[in-house]
Write a protein that holds these residues in place. Sequence first.
Motif, PDB file in Angstrom:
ATOM      1  N   ASP A 187      13.600  48.749 -25.777  1.00 20.92           N
ATOM      2  CA  ASP A 187      12.458  48.655 -26.700  1.00 20.92           C
ATOM      3  C   ASP A 187      12.621  47.496 -27.673  1.00 20.92           C
ATOM      4  OD1 ASP A 187      11.183  50.794 -25.508  1.00 20.92           O
ATOM      5  OD2 ASP A 187      11.940  52.260 -26.958  1.00 20.92           O
ATOM      6  N   ASP A 188      13.831  47.273 -28.172  1.00 18.00           N
ATOM      7  CA  ASP A 188      14.077  46.134 -29.057  1.00 18.00           C
ATOM      8  C   ASP A 188      13.870  44.825 -28.310  1.00 18.00           C
ATOM      9  OD1 ASP A 188      14.638  47.613 -31.329  1.00 18.00           O
ATOM     10  OD2 ASP A 188      16.809  47.611 -30.969  1.00 18.00           O
ATOM     11  N   TYR A 189      14.341  44.778 -27.063  1.00 24.08           N
ATOM     12  CA  TYR A 189      14.149  43.578 -26.243  1.00 24.08           C
ATOM     13  C   TYR A 189      12.663  43.270 -26.085  1.00 24.08           C
ATOM     14  CZ  TYR A 189      13.869  40.567 -22.156  1.00 24.08           C
ATOM     15  OH  TYR A 189      13.560  39.537 -21.299  1.00 24.08           O
ATOM     16  N   ARG A 190      11.888  44.268 -25.730  1.00 25.36           N
ATOM     17  CA  ARG A 190      10.446  44.056 -25.544  1.00 25.36           C
ATOM     18  C   ARG A 190       9.774  43.601 -26.839  1.00 25.36           C
ATOM     19  NH1 ARG A 190      10.020  49.329 -22.078  1.00 25.36           N
ATOM     20  NH2 ARG A 190      10.257  48.442 -19.999  1.00 25.36           N
ATOM     21  N   ARG A 191      10.157  44.222 -27.959  1.00 30.69           N
ATOM     22  CA  ARG A 191       9.589  43.847 -29.249  1.00 30.69           C
ATOM     23  C   ARG A 191       9.899  42.382 -29.566  1.00 30.69           C
ATOM     24  NH1 ARG A 191      12.053  43.534 -33.772  1.00 30.69           N
ATOM     25  NH2 ARG A 191      13.808  44.837 -33.156  1.00 30.69           N
ATOM     26  N   CYS A 192      11.128  41.960 -29.328  1.00 33.64           N
ATOM     27  CA  CYS A 192      11.525  40.586 -29.612  1.00 33.64           C
ATOM     28  C   CYS A 192      10.865  39.602 -28.650  1.00 33.64           C
ATOM     29  CB  CYS A 192      13.048  40.463 -29.568  1.00 33.64           C
ATOM     30  SG  CYS A 192      13.851  41.376 -30.903  1.00 33.64           S
ATOM     31  N   LEU A 193      10.783  39.955 -27.389  1.00 37.18           N
ATOM     32  CA  LEU A 193      10.096  39.119 -26.413  1.00 37.18           C
ATOM     33  C   LEU A 193       8.639  38.931 -26.804  1.00 37.18           C
ATOM     34  CD1 LEU A 193       9.907  37.589 -23.714  1.00 37.18           C
ATOM     35  CD2 LEU A 193       9.575  39.810 -22.600  1.00 37.18           C
ATOM     36  N   ASN A 194       7.987  40.009 -27.200  1.00 38.96           N
ATOM     37  CA  ASN A 194       6.588  39.923 -27.622  1.00 38.96           C
ATOM     38  C   ASN A 194       6.436  39.101 -28.899  1.00 38.96           C
ATOM     39  OD1 ASN A 194       5.592  41.342 -25.444  1.00 38.96           O
ATOM     40  ND2 ASN A 194       5.736  43.312 -26.486  1.00 38.96           N
ATOM     41  N   ALA A 195       7.404  39.174 -29.788  1.00 35.62           N
ATOM     42  CA  ALA A 195       7.358  38.370 -31.014  1.00 35.62           C
ATOM     43  C   ALA A 195       7.403  36.883 -30.684  1.00 35.62           C
ATOM     44  CB  ALA A 195       8.507  38.742 -31.943  1.00 35.62           C
ATOM     45  N   VAL A 196       8.240  36.513 -29.718  1.00 30.35           N
ATOM     46  CA  VAL A 196       8.329  35.108 -29.312  1.00 30.35           C
ATOM     47  C   VAL A 196       7.024  34.672 -28.649  1.00 30.35           C
ATOM     48  CG1 VAL A 196       9.505  33.463 -27.796  1.00 30.35           C
ATOM     49  CG2 VAL A 196      10.836  35.121 -29.121  1.00 30.35           C
ATOM     50  N   ARG A 197       6.492  35.500 -27.779  1.00 27.77           N
ATOM     51  CA  ARG A 197       5.219  35.172 -27.127  1.00 27.77           C
ATOM     52  C   ARG A 197       4.111  34.968 -28.158  1.00 27.77           C
ATOM     53  NH1 ARG A 197       5.683  39.841 -22.581  1.00 27.77           N
ATOM     54  NH2 ARG A 197       6.692  38.602 -20.971  1.00 27.77           N
ATOM     55  N   GLU A 198       3.998  35.918 -29.088  1.00 24.04           N
ATOM     56  CA  GLU A 198       2.947  35.861 -30.106  1.00 24.04           C
ATOM     57  C   GLU A 198       3.111  34.630 -30.997  1.00 24.04           C
ATOM     58  OE1 GLU A 198      -0.444  36.942 -32.148  1.00 24.04           O
ATOM     59  OE2 GLU A 198       0.366  38.060 -30.450  1.00 24.04           O
ATOM     60  N   ALA A 199       4.329  34.377 -31.437  1.00 20.04           N
ATOM     61  CA  ALA A 199       4.575  33.234 -32.321  1.00 20.04           C
ATOM     62  C   ALA A 199       4.237  31.923 -31.623  1.00 20.04           C
ATOM     63  CB  ALA A 199       6.029  33.227 -32.789  1.00 20.04           C
ATOM     64  N   TRP A 200       4.648  31.791 -30.369  1.00 15.73           N
ATOM     65  CA  TRP A 200       4.386  30.542 -29.651  1.00 15.73           C
ATOM     66  C   TRP A 200       2.888  30.373 -29.402  1.00 15.73           C
ATOM     67  CZ3 TRP A 200       6.865  26.279 -29.415  1.00 15.73           C
ATOM     68  CH2 TRP A 200       6.465  25.284 -28.520  1.00 15.73           C
ATOM     69  N   LEU A 201       2.216  31.456 -29.055  1.00 17.60           N
ATOM     70  CA  LEU A 201       0.769  31.407 -28.849  1.00 17.60           C
ATOM     71  C   LEU A 201       0.072  30.963 -30.126  1.00 17.60           C
ATOM     72  CD1 LEU A 201      -1.712  32.115 -27.009  1.00 17.60           C
ATOM     73  CD2 LEU A 201      -1.645  34.360 -28.090  1.00 17.60           C
ATOM     74  N   GLN A 202       0.406  31.604 -31.236  1.00 15.68           N
ATOM     75  CA  GLN A 202      -0.213  31.254 -32.515  1.00 15.68           C
ATOM     76  C   GLN A 202       0.128  29.823 -32.918  1.00 15.68           C
ATOM     77  OE1 GLN A 202      -2.325  32.884 -34.547  1.00 15.68           O
ATOM     78  NE2 GLN A 202      -2.461  34.633 -33.191  1.00 15.68           N
ATOM     79  N   TYR A 203       1.369  29.436 -32.762  1.00 15.48           N
ATOM     80  CA  TYR A 203       1.796  28.085 -33.139  1.00 15.48           C
ATOM     81  C   TYR A 203       1.080  27.039 -32.292  1.00 15.48           C
ATOM     82  CZ  TYR A 203       4.623  23.911 -33.457  1.00 15.48           C
ATOM     83  OH  TYR A 203       5.026  22.602 -33.602  1.00 15.48           O
ATOM     84  N   SER A 204       0.954  27.311 -31.017  1.00 16.82           N
ATOM     85  CA  SER A 204       0.367  26.335 -30.095  1.00 16.82           C
ATOM     86  C   SER A 204      -1.115  26.099 -30.328  1.00 16.82           C
ATOM     87  CB  SER A 204       0.565  26.797 -28.648  1.00 16.82           C
ATOM     88  OG  SER A 204       1.933  26.861 -28.348  1.00 16.82           O
ATOM     89  N   PHE A 205      -1.806  27.082 -30.886  1.00 26.52           N
ATOM     90  CA  PHE A 205      -3.255  26.975 -30.994  1.00 26.52           C
ATOM     91  C   PHE A 205      -3.791  27.003 -32.414  1.00 26.52           C
ATOM     92  CE2 PHE A 205      -2.559  28.215 -26.630  1.00 26.52           C
ATOM     93  CZ  PHE A 205      -3.353  27.289 -25.984  1.00 26.52           C
ATOM     94  N   ARG A 206      -2.909  26.891 -33.412  1.00 27.85           N
ATOM     95  CA  ARG A 206      -3.378  26.838 -34.799  1.00 27.85           C
ATOM     96  C   ARG A 206      -3.328  25.410 -35.293  1.00 27.85           C
ATOM     97  NH1 ARG A 206      -0.141  31.113 -38.216  1.00 27.85           N
ATOM     98  NH2 ARG A 206      -0.527  29.551 -39.782  1.00 27.85           N
TER      99      ARG A 206
END
Length: 102
Positions: A63-82
């Motif tokens: 569960d921690d792995y999934r949470r951290c993986l999703n955090a990286v995905r979300e951050a990169w998505l937001q960073y790439s398109f803001r």
Amino acid sequence: MKVIDYAARFEGFDSDKLFALEYPNGQDGRVDCDAPSEYVEQLLVLLADWRARLLDGSRADVDDYRRCLNAVREAWLQYSFRWVGGPDLPYPFDLPRTEAER
């Protein structure tokens, strides 16, 4: 044998962290366009190691792995398109828990 606290390396990680790396002295200062992607690359290496340990059974913090993986995905998505003048994007893209459970 020292146990690595992988999840701790992702604490507080979001797209704002990536922007801060790109503009270490604020918007008016020097720009380091490579710093965000280099930082994410380091996190991906950590995730790859963590994943391997989950798959070989030496760790069980899925569960921690999934949470951290999703955090990286979300951050990169937001960073790439803001960007200034860009679309008004939700943060985060995930639905609120009450909506997701419907």
